[in-house]
Design an enzyme around this catalytic site. Sequence first.
Site, PDB file in Angstrom:
ATOM      1  N   SER A   1       0.238  -1.029   0.193  1.00 41.01           N
ATOM      2  CA  SER A   1       0.192  -0.115  -0.663  1.00 41.01           C
ATOM      3  C   SER A   1       0.911   1.471  -0.255  1.00 41.01           C
ATOM      4  O   SER A   1       0.396   2.659   0.697  1.00 41.01           O
ATOM      5  CB  SER A   1      -1.336  -0.163   1.159  1.00 41.01           C
TER       6      SER A   1
ATOM      7  N   SER B   1       2.974  -7.059   2.334  1.00 42.33           N
ATOM      8  CA  SER B   1       2.289  -5.838   3.540  1.00 42.33           C
ATOM      9  C   SER B   1       0.932  -6.050   3.381  1.00 42.33           C
ATOM     10  O   SER B   1       0.275  -6.873   4.128  1.00 42.33           O
ATOM     11  CB  SER B   1       3.090  -4.504   2.987  1.00 42.33           C
ATOM     12  N   PHE B   2       0.312  -4.661   2.624  1.00 38.79           N
ATOM     13  CA  PHE B   2      -1.421  -4.361   2.673  1.00 38.79           C
ATOM     14  C   PHE B   2      -1.758  -5.680   2.520  1.00 38.79           C
ATOM     15  O   PHE B   2      -2.107  -6.460   2.461  1.00 38.79           O
ATOM     16  CB  PHE B   2      -1.651  -3.046   2.269  1.00 38.79           C
TER      17      PHE B   2
ATOM     18  N   ASP C   1      13.226  -5.122   8.366  1.00 41.08           N
ATOM     19  CA  ASP C   1      11.998  -4.457   8.403  1.00 41.08           C
ATOM     20  C   ASP C   1      11.226  -3.274   9.261  1.00 41.08           C
ATOM     21  O   ASP C   1      11.354  -3.386  10.436  1.00 41.08           O
ATOM     22  CB  ASP C   1      10.572  -4.897   8.510  1.00 41.08           C
TER      23      ASP C   1
ATOM     24  N   HIS D   1      11.789  -3.783   3.910  1.00 40.95           N
ATOM     25  CA  HIS D   1      10.586  -4.353   4.242  1.00 40.95           C
ATOM     26  C   HIS D   1      10.268  -4.843   2.085  1.00 40.95           C
ATOM     27  O   HIS D   1       9.542  -5.186   1.789  1.00 40.95           O
ATOM     28  CB  HIS D   1       9.182  -3.014   4.165  1.00 40.95           C
TER      29      HIS D   1
END
Length: 282
Positions: free
Chosen positions: A38, A107-108, A228, A256
Amino acid sequence: MNAPASNPEIGLSVATPTVTTNYHDQGAGDPVVLLHGSGPGVSAWANWRLTLPALAKQRRVIAPDLAGFGFTERQDGAHYDIDGWVAHLAGFLDALELDAVDLVGNSFGGALALHFALRYPNRVRRLVVMGAVGLSFPITDGLDAVWGYQPSVENMRKLLDIFAYNRELVSDELAELRFKAANRPGVQEAFAAMFPAPRQRWVDALACAEDELRELDKELLIIHGRDDDVIPMSVSLRLLEITQRSQLHVFGRCGHWVQIEHADRFNRLVGDFLSEPAMGDA
């Protein structure tokens, strides 16, 4: 469906019940769907450009721009939440006539993969999540900066520095490129509407209920970068603890951007996981 355009971020397009969706489709075989993160200006291609051709050697690999992101149609006044993203993904799979797929979420996108698997267990075979939101946690300064991005090349460069452990991957040229992607008409407006301050509520909204995750009966590969600064590794450790059929792989000297910073190893790991016998079958 349309033919690909010259811009590599623009792939095919297909109409879903809500929006016309931009996506990439490579390879042949059992389908695996890649769900991006995102960050501002993100697209499926930006997240998965090194993953698509590698996994496509053995599978059909599909990577959509999720609602509100990339080159998928944006509607004025659209409301974005996990229910809408789950519905968009379901409609996208319906449009491609895909009954069941493997999901890989970044992630998202990892949070979306987990929510989708909980709501549509018969449509998911295996799951891979990397640096996933997944569970509730106190929002990090890094994630707050990502979701609170204000458009400028300087701010984009700062975000890229947060994402990557290896600063050699970050350049002024890349910052300029991603700034332009985030500054296309309508993109920043949609992004700003997704995660307005205070942003802890959006972490909580994307989190899955632990009781539901304990009942998740899917093979799950959890991946995290040890360094991260966006999603703490404790989230993935907790996800490992409460899920039944899971394994965790941690990449050292990695932020990340596991799929970019350690692309070859990431692609081998995911490819092997998706093709190996299920636990207890061998």
